[in-house]
Design a protein around this motif. Structure first.
Motif, PDB file in Angstrom:
ATOM      1  N   SER A1106      12.412  -7.689   9.598  1.00  0.00           N
ATOM      2  CA  SER A1106      12.506  -6.142   9.913  1.00  0.00           C
ATOM      3  C   SER A1106      13.326  -5.487   8.858  1.00  0.00           C
ATOM      4  CB  SER A1106      12.936  -5.786  11.502  1.00  0.00           C
ATOM      5  OG  SER A1106      14.280  -6.371  11.454  1.00  0.00           O
ATOM      6  N   MET A1107      14.552  -6.138   8.487  1.00  0.00           N
ATOM      7  CA  MET A1107      15.395  -5.717   7.709  1.00  0.00           C
ATOM      8  C   MET A1107      14.770  -5.781   6.071  1.00  0.00           C
ATOM      9  SD  MET A1107      19.349  -7.020   8.455  1.00  0.00           S
ATOM     10  CE  MET A1107      20.126  -6.040   7.463  1.00  0.00           C
ATOM     11  N   TRP A1108      14.019  -6.945   5.796  1.00  0.00           N
ATOM     12  CA  TRP A1108      13.274  -6.718   4.404  1.00  0.00           C
ATOM     13  C   TRP A1108      12.028  -5.807   4.629  1.00  0.00           C
ATOM     14  CZ3 TRP A1108      12.725  -7.673  -0.211  1.00  0.00           C
ATOM     15  CH2 TRP A1108      11.302  -7.685  -0.758  1.00  0.00           C
ATOM     16  N   MET A1109      11.539  -5.221   5.688  1.00  0.00           N
ATOM     17  CA  MET A1109      10.660  -4.421   5.630  1.00  0.00           C
ATOM     18  C   MET A1109      11.128  -2.984   5.577  1.00  0.00           C
ATOM     19  SD  MET A1109       7.677  -5.959   5.906  1.00  0.00           S
ATOM     20  CE  MET A1109       6.548  -4.789   6.497  1.00  0.00           C
ATOM     21  N   GLU A1110      12.381  -2.741   5.809  1.00  0.00           N
ATOM     22  CA  GLU A1110      13.079  -1.586   5.584  1.00  0.00           C
ATOM     23  C   GLU A1110      13.741  -1.407   4.244  1.00  0.00           C
ATOM     24  OE1 GLU A1110      16.040  -1.825   8.733  1.00  0.00           O
ATOM     25  OE2 GLU A1110      14.781  -1.534  10.271  1.00  0.00           O
ATOM     26  N   ASN A1111      13.909  -2.493   3.503  1.00  0.00           N
ATOM     27  CA  ASN A1111      14.548  -2.321   2.415  1.00  0.00           C
ATOM     28  C   ASN A1111      14.007  -2.771   1.291  1.00  0.00           C
ATOM     29  OD1 ASN A1111      17.714  -1.843   2.697  1.00  0.00           O
ATOM     30  ND2 ASN A1111      17.060  -3.138   4.389  1.00  0.00           N
ATOM     31  N   ARG A1112      12.696  -3.280   1.385  1.00  0.00           N
ATOM     32  CA  ARG A1112      11.647  -3.668   0.031  1.00  0.00           C
ATOM     33  C   ARG A1112      11.474  -2.311  -0.553  1.00  0.00           C
ATOM     34  NH1 ARG A1112       5.987  -5.580   2.540  1.00  0.00           N
ATOM     35  NH2 ARG A1112       5.180  -3.417   3.628  1.00  0.00           N
ATOM     36  N   MET A1113      11.002  -1.295  -0.100  1.00  0.00           N
ATOM     37  CA  MET A1113      10.601  -0.257  -0.942  1.00  0.00           C
ATOM     38  C   MET A1113      11.826   0.448  -1.690  1.00  0.00           C
ATOM     39  SD  MET A1113       7.704   2.741  -0.213  1.00  0.00           S
ATOM     40  CE  MET A1113       8.282   4.006   0.203  1.00  0.00           C
ATOM     41  N   PRO A1114      13.003   0.403  -0.867  1.00  0.00           N
ATOM     42  CA  PRO A1114      14.166   1.156  -1.558  1.00  0.00           C
ATOM     43  C   PRO A1114      14.470   0.312  -2.928  1.00  0.00           C
ATOM     44  CG  PRO A1114      14.557   1.214   0.685  1.00  0.00           C
ATOM     45  CD  PRO A1114      13.223   0.513   0.312  1.00  0.00           C
ATOM     46  N   LEU A1115      14.459  -1.044  -2.784  1.00  0.00           N
ATOM     47  CA  LEU A1115      14.725  -1.970  -4.198  1.00  0.00           C
ATOM     48  C   LEU A1115      13.781  -1.665  -5.124  1.00  0.00           C
ATOM     49  CD1 LEU A1115      15.690  -5.113  -1.925  1.00  0.00           C
ATOM     50  CD2 LEU A1115      17.187  -3.824  -3.243  1.00  0.00           C
ATOM     51  N   PHE A1116      12.337  -1.693  -4.773  1.00  0.00           N
ATOM     52  CA  PHE A1116      11.383  -1.487  -5.851  1.00  0.00           C
ATOM     53  C   PHE A1116      11.750   0.296  -6.521  1.00  0.00           C
ATOM     54  CE2 PHE A1116       9.139  -4.922  -4.036  1.00  0.00           C
ATOM     55  CZ  PHE A1116       8.886  -5.661  -5.316  1.00  0.00           C
ATOM     56  N   ARG A1117      12.049   0.754  -5.569  1.00  0.00           N
ATOM     57  CA  ARG A1117      12.362   2.412  -6.052  1.00  0.00           C
ATOM     58  C   ARG A1117      13.497   2.433  -6.973  1.00  0.00           C
ATOM     59  NH1 ARG A1117      12.464   6.012  -8.592  1.00  0.00           N
ATOM     60  NH2 ARG A1117      12.294   8.174  -7.971  1.00  0.00           N
ATOM     61  N   MET A1118      14.595   1.590  -6.867  1.00  0.00           N
ATOM     62  CA  MET A1118      15.650   1.659  -7.641  1.00  0.00           C
ATOM     63  C   MET A1118      15.210   1.121  -9.011  1.00  0.00           C
ATOM     64  SD  MET A1118      17.587   3.162  -5.762  1.00  0.00           S
ATOM     65  CE  MET A1118      18.931   3.280  -6.812  1.00  0.00           C
ATOM     66  N   LEU A1119      14.237  -0.095  -9.037  1.00  0.00           N
ATOM     67  CA  LEU A1119      13.817  -0.839 -10.189  1.00  0.00           C
ATOM     68  C   LEU A1119      12.981   0.251 -11.066  1.00  0.00           C
ATOM     69  CD1 LEU A1119      13.240  -3.120 -12.149  1.00  0.00           C
ATOM     70  CD2 LEU A1119      11.476  -3.923 -10.466  1.00  0.00           C
ATOM     71  N   LEU A1120      12.378   1.164 -10.374  1.00  0.00           N
ATOM     72  CA  LEU A1120      11.126   2.035 -10.956  1.00  0.00           C
ATOM     73  C   LEU A1120      12.167   3.167 -11.534  1.00  0.00           C
ATOM     74  CD1 LEU A1120       8.274   2.414 -11.007  1.00  0.00           C
ATOM     75  CD2 LEU A1120       8.340   3.830  -9.182  1.00  0.00           C
ATOM     76  N   GLU A1121      13.179   3.266 -11.134  1.00  0.00           N
ATOM     77  CA  GLU A1121      14.089   4.538 -11.572  1.00  0.00           C
ATOM     78  C   GLU A1121      14.622   4.225 -12.901  1.00  0.00           C
ATOM     79  OE1 GLU A1121      15.923   8.337 -11.722  1.00  0.00           O
ATOM     80  OE2 GLU A1121      14.473   7.450 -10.180  1.00  0.00           O
ATOM     81  N   VAL A1122      15.044   3.045 -13.207  1.00  0.00           N
ATOM     82  CA  VAL A1122      15.518   2.743 -14.747  1.00  0.00           C
ATOM     83  C   VAL A1122      14.493   3.177 -15.680  1.00  0.00           C
ATOM     84  CG1 VAL A1122      17.195   1.088 -13.881  1.00  0.00           C
ATOM     85  CG2 VAL A1122      14.743   0.385 -14.536  1.00  0.00           C
TER      86      VAL A1122
END
Length: 1285
Positions: A1106-1122
């Motif tokens: 459940s923690m992965w499901m909550e944090n996977r999109m934020p992690l990819f969003r930070m990768l996208l931001e660069v």
């Protein structure tokens, strides 16, 4: 009584059975989400304590659109909670109709209370998502009193459909609906008997609601006033009865039960006479039309029916609120423009009047038709408008201006002038423009009310916004006046006015308030005003320094002795705001709140011209250090103003000189903390700004204000018209035809660059003459054109740029940018993440297992992964780093590097596993998912799964708050060990510090535990970071992508804490020194965000998924931001990279170009001012627009060689030669005169002078503004003046 009469039959049986059939699966779904406190499960009723807790939670979470307040207490001391839902819920806005719902007037009618609780949640959660809800909340002031009788509710019983007197009445056994005063009989009840009724009556009289709905149960139907069959019913009801039937039918038609045939509720009591009712009181005393809706046979049905009852009522509840916007609306005002409260609005043929509210605003509900409507108020002549058209679904705007009897006799001669007929529209009654604002000095509160009134009265051409607040918290209001205000429109230039730059310069503020009123009142009446408003976006800020103004106004009224040129001039921090704008060469000055707000406002727009209206001098002032092209332009603008101003036809002693001289101020001035607004705007933005002084006095007498206005208002209109007399055009792509944003337009002979807007359009003010223009953009071949500017028309010069053939990768780059933009649109990234192949590797690993997993990953994906050691821990465990990139052997130019770190604290065990899952997902989907493939190919991703492997080995699984493993093996908290130059640094810290020293990272994300929020630098206390806007933005990206973090409800302890947006500055969360976050920003010039992924430091393994499901999109969003960063390339005139270039962003962020001339930095969305410097080159100023949902293409900075160092060097050499000759002469003189002591003193003096000259030469080479040094007698922020002929 007005009710539908229904037939019995099969449909009745079906509707009784259907809730029990449908509710079971819904409840099952609801149970799955009970862990989400913000999601309604429809599982049970809320008692008083639960209702209070839920309402308070809503008010904290949605504070931007709701406010909870108590209007009184029940007999037993329970609060009568009212939830107000609207934009700006803490203030009353003129012209916004007030609507209310009231439930639970009888305590045993529990269903009405519960349905209104659901409505509150629905309005709050759907705002910004559902168009209809958003419009209702934006346009309506909604109040919901869910429980009027909380005492009775506590005594009622669930499942009791018929109710009881014990639950129906209040704690003193009074029926609250029958306790409102009857219109004929005096009431025998005391205030202590029915405090609930007293509170609601007071509330109704205070708010003057337009429309109200009272929700009842125990029967089915609708009722409105005077349903007691009393003979005292108002005769006005004969006409308003049709209106009541219409609005009641709106609810009935949307309700599936009420709109059916009669269900014949069992035990439905017969109608009986009442002493009085809430509906009657609303109608007769409160200005309000109220209908009672009875929507269920059962008063307190089982909880299993709640969801069905909510779905039955939802559409009806929303549709009924919309009826607050029918009929006629407007304002009743005095001739001076002030609202008249309690003015009477009467409709011919309807014997029921309403009255205006606090601001003079009114709403009169009417059915479609034509009406004669009259406004009247004691002490004023009444005003009647005939044949007012009312259409279906929209309120007609009708404003009234009432005049004193004496004024009417003097001005109009006879009363027929006060009657208008809207059936035969014609020209305005007066041939002169309308102007009625009282000429006096208005306080801040009066100014605020006036601006709000104009915004409400003229909504089609005005938009009132606050761009910030003063030091003391006053709003800095800006009124935009234009058709379709607030929208960037093709071909519409923008012009801005600022007043009250100095608080004691009263005249600018009052002149601009009159300008606002003049433009509003004369639109569609005066041809010039109408043309200007139709074709221009006019922005007016009457007061930039409201704090100083209030101080000066008070001193003026109280006749305080002292220098009037100083009192109130500065803001509350005693800073001269006109000397507070950041200098291009010195970015460290402290910018005041008012100045920063104006800077942000200007950057957010593409203003062509700007004028600050001043006092204390007369004349037009423009910036110093101009080239001849722009100086001629400013002179042209000044001459046009002088020609239209009657005031400047009569010279005065304070008129500024027209010769090329700087203003030398005789008065004492506060310490300079920056540069003036004119210079800042010219050097750092597209805006060309002037100051216009209208009066020799700072505080001219109030009775002279009308004369100042009369003599200068035509010149102000001419200034607006000036923006249409220059050069304009659009820069587009020759192939696609789309506008090119951030393209540069340069005029030969001028160093002032203009940047195109998002749509590619530009405006360039120029004096009459011939010019050569060049447009350029990154990856495009520049294009030039010649133009001749005339005084009589605007010149259109469009550029169609062709892509540079020397950019082979431009197509690939554009494809990638398009992909990123598709992922940035709402739902885009979520769809990509959901479509990934799951790695399914989540489990807690020991150090050995983690090492083997990483090795296995590199063996499986050798082409995109590289595993290496950063060093070893205290207990000699390896600190692994996993690099993921499409090309591991060679980094590409401007390739962004991002760092993901976990395990700084060993007890925060979830972070390492989340990063290993993230790495696995990237590898597994490479070459399988197009988006992942391109992101990996164009990024360099470094993952440090565990910085503290020793602590991780000690940590205890399933223990949420233990400190075991928090530190390393030596008991050192590693996040307090990052000190530059620390010789006793821990080995784990040293490994990471060496990595940060290497630099090159664009962003770092650290996963920790123990809370649920994201923090940004700095962790050390009392540290102000000028780039805080970007740092907050980066933290908010993670929080907003997380399903719960952005809500800000941190419940990691017994006491719930609310953190707005789920983000905090590190020092505000856990203040300490030596943090990795601070070290990364200070030494590595890399912003680092620390994310606390959950309240439990070491959650059970089953929670990892459940923690992965909550944090996977934020992690990819930070990768996208660069990949949304600001990047570019600095080159010289020959196309060679300039490796030592320094790019300063908004005067605060410094970015160094690499050896290939590339630079990159992350920035918050908005308009950025770039100042680029390099040794031996002239400074380049450039403006760039950054969007949150678009990729900004790399920009190209072209330097031109600076010849100043040569000439300066020659000067220094020549000086040194002359000194050598002088020394020789002195030596000869000494040999002849033998006065050695004097020679010794002379030589010492020469040495000092030589040192000074050398320092001057060094400074001149380093300074990008060396050619613009001023004489000692001149101040750099002093502008030139122009005077009339």
């Amino acid at each position: 009584m007005f009710a539908n009469h229904y037939k019995r039959g099969a449909m009745h049986i079906l509707w009784l059975i259907l809730p029990h059939i449908l509710i079971v699966p819904h409840q099952t779904l609801g149970l799955r989400h009970t862990n989400n406190v913000n999601e309604e499960t429809y599982w049970g009723y809320y008692n008083y304590a639960a209702m209070t807790d839920r309402l308070q939670s809503f008010s904290l979470k949605y504070s931007h659109i709701c406010r909870l307040a108590s209007i009184g207490q029940s007999v037993e001391g329970r609060e009568l909670w009212v939830m107000r839902i609207t934009t700006n819920p803490s203030t009353d806005e003129p012209g916004k109709p007030r609507f209310k719902y009231v439930g639970n007037i009888h305590g045993d009618e529990a269903l009405s209370r519960q349905v209104l609780m659901y409505l509150i949640e629905y309005l709050l959660t759907q705002y910004g998502r559902d168009v209809r809800v958003t419009e209702l909340v934006n346009r309506t002031d909604i109040y919901i009193l869910a429980s009027m009788n909380p005492d009775g509710f506590e005594r009622a019983s669930e499942g009791d459909c018929t109710g009881s007197a014990e639950g129906r009445e209040n704690a003193r056994h009074y029926d609250l609906d029958k306790s409102f005063p009857d219109q004929d009989k005096p009431s025998s009840k005391t205030l202590d008997d029915t405090p609930e009724v007293t509170a609601v009556m007071r509330w109704i009289l205070e708010k003057k609601f337009v429309l109200s709905g009272s929700l009842r149960v125990g029967s089915v139907g609708a009722s409105f006033p005077f349903d007691d069959d009393s003979s005292s019913a108002s005769p006005g009801l004969i006409a308003d009865e049709d209106l009541f039937r219409h609005i009641a039918q709106t609810y009935i038609e949307k309700h599936p039960i009420m709109n059916m045939d009669n269900p014949d509720c069992p035990g439905d009591p017969n109608k009986s006479f009442r002493d009085g009712g809430m509906q009657d009181f609303n109608y007769l005393k409160g200005n309000c039309f109220e209908v009672a809706f009875k929507f269920s046979c059962c008063k307190y049905p089982p909880a299993s029916q709640l969801y069905t009852e909510w779905t039955n009522n939802k559409e009806a509840l929303l549709a009924y609120i919309q009826k607050a916007h029918i009929g006629v609306r407007g304002f009743v005002m005095t001739r001076s423009g002030f609202g008249l409260p309690d003015a009477t609005i009467s409709v011919s043929g309807i014997d029921h009047n309403i009255t205006s509210w606090t601001f003079g605003d009114y709403y009169r509900l009417l059915l479609p038709g034509r009406y004669d409507i009259t406004a009247s108020s004691p002490g004023y002549l009444s005003n009647t408008v005939k044949n007012v058209p009312v259409i279906e679904g929209k309120a007609t705007l009708l404003n009234f201006t009432l005049e004193k009897p004496l004024e009417e006799m003097l001005m109009l001669g006879h009363s027929e002038r006060h009657t208008k007929d809207l059936s035969t529209p014609g020209p305005p009654s007066s041939k002169y423009p309308i102007q009625s604002l009282e000429f006096k000095y208005h306080s801040y509160d009066q100014m605020e009310m006036m601006l709000q009134l104009f915004s409400a009265i003229y909504p089609s051409i005005t938009s009132l916004n606050s761009v910030g607040r003063s030091v003391q918290g006053r709003n800095l209001y800006v009124m935009e006046i234009s058709t379709n205000p607030g929208v960037d429109q093709q071909g519409k230039p923008e012009v801005m006015f600022v007043g009250n730059l100095h608080g004691n310069e009263f005249i600018g503020r009052e002149i601009l308030l009159n300008l606002v009123e003049y433009l509003c009142r004369n639109y569609d009446k005066d041809p010039l005003v109408t043309r200007l408003v139709n074709s221009t976006r006019i922005h007016v800020m009457p007061s930039m320094n409201p704090d100083g103004y209030e101080f000066a106004l008070k001193a003026h009224k109280e006749r305080v002795s002292g220098d009037q040129s100083i009192i109130g001039r500065s803001n509350s921090h005693r800073v001269d705001l006109n000397a507070n704008f950041p200098e291009q060469s010195q970015s460290k000055n402290t910018v005041e709140a008012e100045t920063q707000a104006v800077i942000n406002w200007i950057k957010a727009h593409s203003f062509v011209l700007s004028a600050s209206i001043r006092g204390g001098f007369r004349g037009v002032v423009y910036p110093s250090s101009l080239d001849s092209t722009d100086e001629n332009m400013f002179k042209s603008v000044a001459e046009a103003f002088y020609l239209q101003s009657q005031a400047f036809q009569e010279p005065q002693a304070c008129d500024v000189s027209r010769t090329r001289e700087r203003k030398r101020s005789k008065q004492r001035r506060p310490a300079v903390t920056g540069t003036d607004m004119l210079t800042w705007a010219y050097q750092g933005t597209d805006t060309l700004a002037v100051s216009i002084g209208l009066s020799c006095e700072l505080l001219p007498p109030e009775d002279s204000l009308s004369e100042y206005w009369e003599k200068n208002h035509k010149a102000l209109l001419q200034f607006i018209q000036q923006v249409h007399m220059f050069v304009r055009g659009v820069v587009t792509d020759s192939q696609s035809g789309k506008g090119i944003a951030n393209a540069t337009v340069v005029v030969e002979g001028s160093g002032h660059q203009i940047r195109t807007s998002r749509t590619g359009q530009y405006w360039r003010p120029l004096a009459p003459g011939s010019y050569h223009l060049t447009a350029s953009a990154p990856d495009y071949t520049p294009m030039s054109a010649s133009v001749r500017v005339l005084t009589s028309r605007v010149e259109q010069v469009d550029f169609k740029l062709t892509r540079d053939a020397l950019q082979p990768s431009s197509v690939e780059q554009k494809d990638f940018e398009k992909l990123v933009e598709q992922l940035l649109v709402p739902g885009g990234l979520d769809r990509m993440v959901r479509g990934l192949l799951p790695a399914q590797t989540l489990e807690y690993r020991t150090y050995k297992e983690r090492s083997e997993f990483l090795r296995g990953l590199t063996l499986t994906f050798p082409h995109i992964t590289r595993l290496y050691s950063l060093g070893q821990s205290t207990e000699l465990r390896t600190i692994w780093a996993l690099e993921i990139a499409g090309n591991l052997k060679m980094s590409q130019p401007a390739e962004p590097k991002i760092r993901f770190v976990a395990g700084v604290h060993g007890d925060a065990a979830a972070g390492p596993e989340l990063l290993l899952e993230f790495a696995s997902a990237l590898c597994l989907n490479y070459r399988r998912n197009l988006a992942i493939t391109k992101l990996v190919d164009r990024s360099r991703i470094l993952i440090l799964p565990c910085v503290n492997p020793d602590g991780r080995e000690q940590a205890l699984e399933g223990v949420c708050s233990s400190s075991v493993g928090h530190t390393n093996a030596r008991g050192i908290d590693l996040d307090t060990d990052f000190f530059y130059g620390n010789k006793s640094v821990q080995p784990e810290t040293r490994s990471v510090m060496d990595l940060i020293y290497g630099g090159g990272f664009s962003l770092s994300v650290v996963l920790d535990g123990g809370s649920l929020l994201a923090t940004y630098p700095y962790d050390r206390p009392i540290e102000h970071e000028q780039n805080e806007e970007t740092l907050r933005y980066l933290a908010s990206l993670y929080a907003n992508s997380h399903p719960f973090m952005h809500l800000g409800n941190v419940k990691c302890s017994k006491k719930s804490v609310t953190i707005p947006g789920g983000i905090l500055k590190g020092a505000d969360f856990s203040s300490h020194t030596g943090s990795m976050k601070d070290f990364s920003l200070d030494v590595g010039v890399c912003p680092e965000i620390t994310v606390y992924t959950g309240c439990c430091l070491f959650p059970p393994e089953r929670q990892l998924f459940s923690m992965w499901m909550e944090n996977r999109m934020p992690l990819f969003r930070m990768l996208l931001e660069v990949h949304r960063s600001l990047s570019g390339f600095v080159r010289d005139s020959k196309g060679h990279p300039v490796s030592d270039a320094v790019v300063m962003v908004n005067g605060s962020v410094t970015v160094h170009a690499d050896s290939q001339g590339h630079f990159t930095t992350l920035v918050a969305p908005g308009t950025l001012q770039l100042q680029v410097q390099a040794h031996g080159y002239q400074q380049v100023l450039q403006q760039v627009n950054i969007s949150s949902d678009r990729v900004t293409s790399p920009i190209v900075i072209d330097f031109t060689a600076d010849r100043a160092p040569l000439s300066r060097g020659v000067f220094v050499i020549a000086t040194a030669s002359l000194m050598s000759i002088l020394i020789c002469a002195l030596l000869i003189w000494h040999l002849r005169s033998a006065k050695f002591s004097r020679i010794r003193d002379g030589v010492r003096w020469l040495r000092r002078k030589r040192g000074d000259l050398q320092m001057e030469a060094m400074a001149s080479e380093k300074s990008p503004l060396r050619e613009e040094f001023l004489d000692e007698s001149e101040s750099e922020d002093d502008p030139f003046f122009v005077e009339p002929r």
